[in-house]
Design a protein around this motif. Structure first.
Motif, short mmCIF file in Angstrom:
data_model
loop_
_atom_site.label_atom_id
_atom_site.label_comp_id
_atom_site.label_asym_id
_atom_site.label_seq_id
_atom_site.Cartn_x
_atom_site.Cartn_y
_atom_site.Cartn_z
N TYR A 144 0.69 -1.20 0.07
CA TYR A 144 -0.01 -0.08 0.09
C TYR A 144 1.02 1.23 0.03
N ILE A 145 1.04 1.87 -1.03
CA ILE A 145 1.74 3.15 -1.10
C ILE A 145 0.65 4.45 -1.11
N PRO A 146 0.50 5.18 -0.24
CA PRO A 146 -0.08 6.44 -0.12
C PRO A 146 0.04 7.32 -1.37
N TYR A 147 -0.99 7.61 -2.18
CA TYR A 147 -1.10 8.42 -3.29
C TYR A 147 -0.19 9.73 -3.06
N GLU A 148 -0.43 10.36 -1.55
CA GLU A 148 0.30 11.37 -1.42
C GLU A 148 1.78 11.40 -1.13
N ALA B 22 -3.45 0.68 -3.00
CA ALA B 22 -4.01 1.98 -2.65
C ALA B 22 -4.99 2.04 -3.92
N GLU B 23 -4.81 1.41 -4.84
CA GLU B 23 -5.83 1.18 -6.07
C GLU B 23 -7.13 0.64 -5.78
N PHE B 24 -7.28 -0.17 -4.80
CA PHE B 24 -8.56 -0.88 -4.69
C PHE B 24 -9.60 0.20 -4.07
N GLU B 25 -9.27 1.15 -3.66
CA GLU B 25 -10.16 2.30 -3.11
C GLU B 25 -10.77 3.15 -4.44
N LEU B 26 -10.09 3.05 -5.40
CA LEU B 26 -10.43 3.73 -6.65
C LEU B 26 -11.32 2.77 -7.48
N PHE B 27 -11.05 1.50 -7.47
CA PHE B 27 -11.74 0.28 -8.13
C PHE B 27 -12.91 -0.26 -7.24
N SER C 224 -14.56 -2.83 0.04
CA SER C 224 -13.82 -1.78 0.77
C SER C 224 -12.35 -2.09 0.83
N SER C 225 -11.55 -1.22 1.29
CA SER C 225 -10.12 -1.43 1.59
C SER C 225 -9.72 -0.42 2.36
N THR C 226 -8.56 -0.91 3.26
CA THR C 226 -7.72 -0.15 4.15
C THR C 226 -6.43 -0.14 3.72
N ARG C 227 -5.65 0.49 4.73
CA ARG C 227 -4.09 0.35 4.48
C ARG C 227 -3.46 -1.01 4.48
N GLU C 228 -4.44 -1.83 5.36
CA GLU C 228 -3.68 -3.39 5.34
C GLU C 228 -4.47 -4.18 4.78
N ALA C 229 -5.78 -4.19 4.31
CA ALA C 229 -6.65 -5.31 3.85
C ALA C 229 -7.58 -4.84 2.78
N CYS D 100 -12.15 -11.16 3.94
CA CYS D 100 -11.10 -10.00 3.97
C CYS D 100 -9.79 -10.52 3.48
N ILE D 101 -8.91 -9.80 3.01
CA ILE D 101 -7.79 -10.64 2.61
C ILE D 101 -6.82 -9.53 2.96
N GLN D 102 -5.66 -9.84 3.98
CA GLN D 102 -4.44 -9.13 3.98
C GLN D 102 -3.79 -8.78 2.59
N TYR D 103 -3.16 -7.74 2.60
CA TYR D 103 -2.30 -7.37 1.53
C TYR D 103 -1.03 -8.24 1.45
N GLY D 104 -0.57 -8.68 2.39
CA GLY D 104 0.50 -9.61 2.41
C GLY D 104 0.24 -10.86 2.27
N ASP D 105 -0.97 -11.53 1.97
CA ASP D 105 -1.53 -12.71 1.58
C ASP D 105 -1.67 -12.61 0.16
N ILE D 106 -1.77 -11.59 -0.48
CA ILE D 106 -2.14 -11.56 -2.20
C ILE D 106 -0.78 -11.54 -2.86
N ALA D 107 -0.87 -12.54 -3.76
CA ALA D 107 0.26 -12.61 -4.66
C ALA D 107 0.27 -11.87 -5.86
N LYS D 108 -1.01 -11.59 -6.37
CA LYS D 108 -1.46 -11.04 -7.62
C LYS D 108 -3.00 -10.73 -7.44
N ALA D 109 -3.27 -9.38 -7.81
CA ALA D 109 -4.58 -9.03 -8.18
C ALA D 109 -4.98 -8.42 -9.80
#
Length: 166
Positions: A11-15, A109-114, A136-141, A152-161
């Motif tokens: 998760y890389i914040p757009y800011e 961070a793209e998940f929130e946009l989509f 939905s999405s947060t900074r972690e999942a 709910c899937i943690q980003y560390g558990d996602i190999a590809k989306a």
């Protein structure tokens, strides 16, 4: 990012992405949203790649890309000229494109946009693709709607989306 031979979706914040906020504001003025921005210096030139979306789920047209390009070019040129006085329209190249029908999500961070878009994620915990609609999405999942249930899937558990092309 590679970590012990594994890809980790971050998760890389757009800011934190250079030039993103001012460019996103310019694109938003056209009724679109900025998904990804890359500004790459190349041998005295600067190449800009911008990926745009229309509310995350609708298709983006060539006309949309043109509108975003016209809105972005003066903004990015002004931002770059603050840092380098040798940047002009002649040594600035820009590509504006849609996310495509089968986009690989590069930044969590793209998940929130989509939100509302159907995707599939490779979940390391089940060693398989999980298909669902981004709820939905947060900074972690990420939370996906799976018909009548959610997961709910943690980003560390996602190999590809990836987007699912219908």
């Amino acid at each position: 990012m590679l970590h012990l031979g594994r890809f980790i979706l971050e998760y890389i914040p757009y800011e934190g992405i250079p030039y993103y906020r001012k460019c996103a504001d310019a694109v938003q003025g056209t009724g679109l949203q900025l998904v990804e921005l890359q500004v790459v210096p190349q041998k005295g030139n600067v190449h800009v790649t911008a990926v745009i979306s229309r509310n995350g789920v609708e298709d983006v047209s060539v006309s949309d890309c043109s509108k975003a390009h016209h809105a972005l070019q003066p903004v990015i040129l002004a931002l770059l000229q603050k840092e380098r006085d040798d940047i002009t329209e002649d040594n600035l190249s820009m590509e504006v494109c849609s996310p495509g029908t089968e986009r690989n999500i590069k930044n969590a961070a793209e998940f929130e946009l989509f939100k509302g878009r159907e995707i599939r994620v490779w979940d390391r915990n089940v060693s398989d693709w999980v298909k669902g609609v981004i709820r939905s999405s947060t900074r972690e999942a990420l939370t996906l709607a799976l018909g009548d249930s959610e997961t709910c899937i943690q980003y560390g558990d996602i190999a590809k989306a990836k987007f699912i092309h219908n």
